[in-house]
Scaffold this active site. Sequence first.
Site, PDB file in Angstrom:
ATOM      1  N   ASP A 187      65.050  -0.246  39.347  1.00 47.70           N
ATOM      2  CA  ASP A 187      65.683  -1.142  38.381  1.00 47.70           C
ATOM      3  C   ASP A 187      65.467  -2.585  38.826  1.00 47.70           C
ATOM      4  O   ASP A 187      66.163  -3.092  39.699  1.00 47.70           O
ATOM      5  CB  ASP A 187      67.175  -0.843  38.269  1.00 47.70           C
ATOM      6  CG  ASP A 187      67.851  -1.652  37.164  1.00 47.70           C
ATOM      7  OD1 ASP A 187      67.254  -2.656  36.704  1.00 47.70           O
ATOM      8  OD2 ASP A 187      68.963  -1.295  36.765  1.00 47.70           O
ATOM      9  N   HIS A 192      69.872  -8.963  39.339  1.00 51.36           N
ATOM     10  CA  HIS A 192      70.297  -8.356  40.599  1.00 51.36           C
ATOM     11  C   HIS A 192      69.602  -8.979  41.813  1.00 51.36           C
ATOM     12  O   HIS A 192      69.890  -8.589  42.944  1.00 51.36           O
ATOM     13  CB  HIS A 192      70.030  -6.854  40.571  1.00 51.36           C
ATOM     14  CG  HIS A 192      70.682  -6.150  39.431  1.00 51.36           C
ATOM     15  ND1 HIS A 192      72.050  -6.111  39.268  1.00 51.36           N
ATOM     16  CD2 HIS A 192      70.151  -5.467  38.377  1.00 51.36           C
ATOM     17  CE1 HIS A 192      72.334  -5.422  38.172  1.00 51.36           C
ATOM     18  NE2 HIS A 192      71.207  -5.028  37.616  1.00 51.36           N
ATOM     19  N   GLY A 210      75.062  -1.605  38.491  1.00 57.42           N
ATOM     20  CA  GLY A 210      76.131  -0.671  38.188  1.00 57.42           C
ATOM     21  C   GLY A 210      75.829   0.723  38.713  1.00 57.42           C
ATOM     22  O   GLY A 210      76.710   1.423  39.218  1.00 57.42           O
TER      23      GLY A 210
END
Length: 285
Positions: A187, A192, A210
């Site tokens: 991801d 992030h 998450g």
Amino acid sequence: MNLEAIQRRQFAPVEHHLTRRDTMLYALGLGYGSDPLNAAQLKFVYEEGLQAVPSIVNVIAHPGFWAREPELGIDWLRLLHGEQSFQIHRPVPVEGPIRGEFRIDAVQDLGADKGAKVYQTKTLYDVQSGDLIATLGTVLFLRGDGGQGGFGDAPPQPEPLPERSPDLSASFPTLPQQALIYRLSGDYNPIHADPAAAAKGGFPAPILHGLCSLGFATRAILQECAGNDPVRLKSLSLRFSKPVFPGETLAVEIFREGAGRFSFRCRVPERDVVVLDRGRAEVSS
């Protein structure tokens, strides 16, 4: 956003050749190995007797950051992961070819000033045997795309947790570089890692994925409810309620709900906020 384009969006199956390195790297992204003398941790990060953390199904055969496609018109910098669930149908392998199939089930309009939710389903299959490994549900929260209509039927909302003290608990520190490790499992959303992208999304710093927080919750359920046996975890679901910043502590509070059934939430004690809520898990005996 272009609602018709989202409804028409088709996904080609994705074949992911899972390697033992992938399996170990994913577990390292969840903090496993912080005690290298702990056999219960080592089995997830060392090739001898290697086992897969069940929540790895969330990152296997990832379809990519499709919401960023310009023709869909999604305000992707304001996108958040809203809810996630997975059901395990057979033990997750540590290596081998796995096929992922995807579909968008619904878009729920919450209102012009409240955003919208996108509901997706992913199914994972063992390529060699054809067996179904896992079924996953993902809810994306589009903070900037409310008031534009929807389609499909949204599933029922998860139930609140019991109003009593938890029966079990587990606490895990995260590293300042936790998101930078975890993102190597697939991801690569820049919020992030990139402070500038995080600022555009309204955050003072890059936030933890998450699904990384979910992985820590999975660690807690395995540790406290399943004797650290990943084969015993049959399903898990939760709602993401607040962002987590790398370096914070994740304190998981677990409630017994019956034979093999548990509910849970996760709190960041440094800020006294609940970051994962309405969690449910099923564990076999």
